[in-house]
Structures are given as structure tokens and as C-alpha cells.
Design a protein around this motif. Structure first.
Motif, PDB file in Angstrom:
ATOM      1  N   ALA A  72      -1.120  -2.150  -0.761  1.00 33.36           N
ATOM      2  CA  ALA A  72      -0.546  -3.206  -1.375  1.00 33.36           C
ATOM      3  C   ALA A  72       0.274  -2.726  -2.753  1.00 33.36           C
ATOM      4  O   ALA A  72      -0.283  -1.803  -3.363  1.00 33.36           O
ATOM      5  N   ASP A  73       1.468  -3.036  -2.893  1.00 29.72           N
ATOM      6  CA  ASP A  73       2.558  -2.603  -3.844  1.00 29.72           C
ATOM      7  C   ASP A  73       3.624  -3.525  -4.261  1.00 29.72           C
ATOM      8  O   ASP A  73       3.808  -4.474  -3.432  1.00 29.72           O
ATOM      9  N   LEU A  74       3.420  -3.455  -5.367  1.00 31.85           N
ATOM     10  CA  LEU A  74       4.485  -4.443  -6.254  1.00 31.85           C
ATOM     11  C   LEU A  74       6.148  -4.228  -6.012  1.00 31.85           C
ATOM     12  O   LEU A  74       6.950  -4.981  -6.177  1.00 31.85           O
ATOM     13  N   THR A  75       6.478  -2.803  -5.594  1.00 36.69           N
ATOM     14  CA  THR A  75       7.750  -2.168  -5.774  1.00 36.69           C
ATOM     15  C   THR A  75       8.066  -2.033  -4.282  1.00 36.69           C
ATOM     16  O   THR A  75       7.451  -1.155  -3.575  1.00 36.69           O
ATOM     17  N   PRO A  76       9.108  -2.770  -3.679  1.00 35.41           N
ATOM     18  CA  PRO A  76       9.408  -2.638  -2.295  1.00 35.41           C
ATOM     19  C   PRO A  76      10.012  -1.127  -2.027  1.00 35.41           C
ATOM     20  O   PRO A  76       9.882  -0.543  -1.014  1.00 35.41           O
ATOM     21  N   ALA A  77      10.610  -0.593  -3.195  1.00 35.55           N
ATOM     22  CA  ALA A  77      11.093   0.693  -2.937  1.00 35.55           C
ATOM     23  C   ALA A  77      10.056   1.917  -2.813  1.00 35.55           C
ATOM     24  O   ALA A  77      10.093   2.870  -1.854  1.00 35.55           O
ATOM     25  N   MET A  78       8.697   1.685  -3.250  1.00 38.43           N
ATOM     26  CA  MET A  78       7.673   2.531  -3.120  1.00 38.43           C
ATOM     27  C   MET A  78       7.022   2.380  -1.942  1.00 38.43           C
ATOM     28  O   MET A  78       6.763   3.343  -0.821  1.00 38.43           O
ATOM     29  N   LEU A  79       7.055   1.202  -1.225  1.00 37.68           N
ATOM     30  CA  LEU A  79       6.645   0.857   0.133  1.00 37.68           C
ATOM     31  C   LEU A  79       7.532   1.296   1.317  1.00 37.68           C
ATOM     32  O   LEU A  79       7.132   1.976   2.391  1.00 37.68           O
ATOM     33  N   ALA A  80       9.110   1.296   0.884  1.00 33.40           N
ATOM     34  CA  ALA A  80       9.964   2.029   1.861  1.00 33.40           C
ATOM     35  C   ALA A  80       9.863   3.442   1.877  1.00 33.40           C
ATOM     36  O   ALA A  80       9.963   4.076   3.038  1.00 33.40           O
ATOM     37  N   ALA A  81       9.390   4.111   0.751  1.00 33.92           N
ATOM     38  CA  ALA A  81       9.095   5.538   0.828  1.00 33.92           C
ATOM     39  C   ALA A  81       7.978   5.966   1.552  1.00 33.92           C
ATOM     40  O   ALA A  81       7.857   7.012   2.498  1.00 33.92           O
ATOM     41  N   ALA A  82       6.944   4.932   1.631  1.00 37.59           N
ATOM     42  CA  ALA A  82       5.567   5.037   2.353  1.00 37.59           C
ATOM     43  C   ALA A  82       5.950   5.255   3.682  1.00 37.59           C
ATOM     44  O   ALA A  82       5.519   5.852   4.638  1.00 37.59           O
ATOM     45  N   VAL A  83       7.030   4.318   4.163  1.00 40.75           N
ATOM     46  CA  VAL A  83       7.344   4.041   5.676  1.00 40.75           C
ATOM     47  C   VAL A  83       8.048   5.495   5.942  1.00 40.75           C
ATOM     48  O   VAL A  83       7.949   5.842   7.104  1.00 40.75           O
ATOM     49  N   ARG A  84       8.867   5.886   5.223  1.00 45.28           N
ATOM     50  CA  ARG A  84       9.970   6.999   5.473  1.00 45.28           C
ATOM     51  C   ARG A  84       8.712   8.251   5.466  1.00 45.28           C
ATOM     52  O   ARG A  84       8.921   9.177   6.537  1.00 45.28           O
ATOM     53  N   ALA A  85       7.657   8.200   4.897  1.00 41.02           N
ATOM     54  CA  ALA A  85       6.529   9.171   5.076  1.00 41.02           C
ATOM     55  C   ALA A  85       5.764   9.015   6.124  1.00 41.02           C
ATOM     56  O   ALA A  85       4.795   9.882   6.610  1.00 41.02           O
ATOM     57  N   GLY A  86       5.781   8.121   6.862  1.00 41.27           N
ATOM     58  CA  GLY A  86       5.076   7.668   8.172  1.00 41.27           C
ATOM     59  C   GLY A  86       3.857   7.238   7.962  1.00 41.27           C
ATOM     60  O   GLY A  86       2.871   7.449   8.789  1.00 41.27           O
ATOM     61  N   ARG A  87       3.454   6.846   6.505  1.00 40.54           N
ATOM     62  CA  ARG A  87       2.062   6.322   6.188  1.00 40.54           C
ATOM     63  C   ARG A  87       1.711   5.020   6.833  1.00 40.54           C
ATOM     64  O   ARG A  87       0.626   4.804   6.548  1.00 40.54           O
ATOM     65  N   GLU A  88       2.855   4.339   7.082  1.00 46.45           N
ATOM     66  CA  GLU A  88       2.337   2.834   7.610  1.00 46.45           C
ATOM     67  C   GLU A  88       1.191   2.891   9.007  1.00 46.45           C
ATOM     68  O   GLU A  88       0.941   1.958   9.354  1.00 46.45           O
ATOM     69  N   ALA A  89       1.603   4.355   9.727  1.00 53.46           N
ATOM     70  CA  ALA A  89       0.734   4.238  10.703  1.00 53.46           C
ATOM     71  C   ALA A  89      -0.834   4.355  10.446  1.00 53.46           C
ATOM     72  O   ALA A  89      -1.894   3.803  11.261  1.00 53.46           O
ATOM     73  N   ALA A  90      -1.039   4.596   8.939  1.00 53.09           N
ATOM     74  CA  ALA A  90      -2.549   4.696   8.640  1.00 53.09           C
ATOM     75  C   ALA A  90      -3.042   3.287   8.041  1.00 53.09           C
ATOM     76  O   ALA A  90      -4.432   3.342   7.833  1.00 53.09           O
ATOM     77  N   GLY A  91      -2.064   2.390   7.816  1.00 50.55           N
ATOM     78  CA  GLY A  91      -2.677   1.172   7.375  1.00 50.55           C
ATOM     79  C   GLY A  91      -1.704   0.249   7.196  1.00 50.55           C
ATOM     80  O   GLY A  91      -0.143   0.493   7.120  1.00 50.55           O
TER      81      GLY A  91
END
Length: 199
Positions: A72-91
Motif C-alpha cells: 500500500a502506498d499513497l503515491t501513484p507514481a511510486m506504485l507505477a514504478a513498482a509495476v514497471r519493475a515487475g513487482r506487482e507479481a509479488a503482491g
């Protein structure tokens, strides 16, 4: 930096795109911090203020395929960076304020918060919200890949007695928020405060 939500979001949004490249060597520290949380296969864990999701792969490995990992994060840009890094596959990534989590009471086994506590606008109230979503006996890890003095030096400032992460300040804050501190480490190479949720 201000603890106001808008200021926090603005600060991190401006840095999201290159956040991981600014701190490329933090991976082993995150692995070690997650290991200290003592997760078991099948546990449900929240990475509160997950940023670019650097802890998510380690959290997923700790809880296994049957576990639940939420970032969970407050900042959409941080979550977008997590997606670009492929980390949404982990959670599961969740755009949410940790001060008002859209999670059921006592639905989690643990919370991991990297660099979180110094950005909470209402620390006692916000830590109570984290306690709300964790079952009694569940665990909290407040973590940073470097200690308070090293972080202050990096930022060109001095460590002050009023630092919220100082043990003398953090222990009573956690106690008043429904947690009992069980471990405190503040070294150049890491900061870690572990706590257990009280009944």
C-alpha cells in the motif's frame, strides 16, 4: 520534510522514476529486514508505504504462494514504478493511505514499514491504524536500510533527541498505539524496530 500527506506525496512523486537507481544496493538489507519479521508460509502481510515495492519479492518468498502480500502506498507514481519493475507479481498493489486502510480488522499477520514512521502525519493514530488490521500477537517491523546517524549524514543534518525513531521516543509511542517493542537495532547498516500487537 513535512509530514503533511500532500507534501509527502509530492516529495515521493518527484523521485519515483529514479528511486531504485538512487539506492541500488539496498536489496540485501531489505531481505534481512523481512527475515527478522519471522513470517511463515500462508501468512498475510502488508508492506505499508511500499514505495516502488522493493520489499515485495522478499515478502512473497517468506509467505509462499499460499500467503497474501499487499503493498500500500499513497503515491501513484511510486506504485507505477513498482509495476514497471515487475513487482506487482509479488503482491497486490493498493493505492491507499496507511492512516485509513481499506482492510478488515485483524486481517493480517504482520506489517512491514520501510522508512515509514518518519513520514506519518499522526504517528500514534497511524500506528493504531496498523494495529487495527493486525491480529493480536501479530508483528510490526519498522525498517530502514541504514541507521539514523547514517541517514542524517546522507541528508546533511544532525541526529536530534526529538527524532521519532530514537528508542526513547519510539518505545512509548508504540506502547501507546497498541504495540510492544521486542527488538531495537540502530546501526550504520540498518535500522529495525520490531513490535508485537497487544490484545
Amino acid at each position: 520534510m513535512s509530514n503533511d500527506h500532500a507534501d509527502v506525496e509530492e516529495f515521493f512523486a518527484a523521485r519515483a522514476a529514479d528511486w531504485d537507481t538512487r539506492f541500488p544496493d539496498d536489496g540485501p538489507a531489505y531481505e534481512a529486514g523481512v527475515a527478522e519479521l519471522g513470517l511463515r508460509p500462508g501468512d498475510a502481510v502488508l508492506d505499508a508505504g511500499c514505495g516502488t515495492g522493493r520489499a515485495l519479492p522478499a515478502l512473497r518468498r517468506a509467505v509462499g504462494p499460499a500467503g497474501v502480500v499487499i503493498g500500500a502506498d499513497l503515491t501513484p507514481a511510486m506504485l507505477a514504478a513498482a509495476v514497471r519493475a515487475g513487482r506487482e507479481a509479488a503482491g497486490q498493489l493498493l493505492l491507499a493511505d496507511v492512516a485509513r486502510l481499506p482492510l478488515r480488522d485483524r486481517s493480517l499477520d504482520a506489517v512491514f514499514g520501510a522508512g515509514l514512521v518518519s513520514h506519518l502525519p499522526e504517528p500514534a493514530e497511524n500506528l493504531r491504524e496498523l494495529a487495527r488490521v493486525v491480529r493480536p500477537g501479530g508483528r510490526l517491523a519498522l525498517f530502514h536500510p541504514i541507521g539514523r546517524a547514517a541517514l542524517a549524514a546522507r541528508q546533511g543534518r544532525e541526529v536530534t533527541p526529538g527524532d521519532l525513531r530514537a528508542e526513547a521516543n519510539l518505545r512509548p509511542l508504540l506502547t501507546s498505539s497498541g504495540w510492544r517493542m521486542t527488538q531495537y537495532v540502530d546501526e550504520d547498516t540498518r535500522f529495525l524496530a520490531l513490535a508485537v500487537r497487544q490484545d
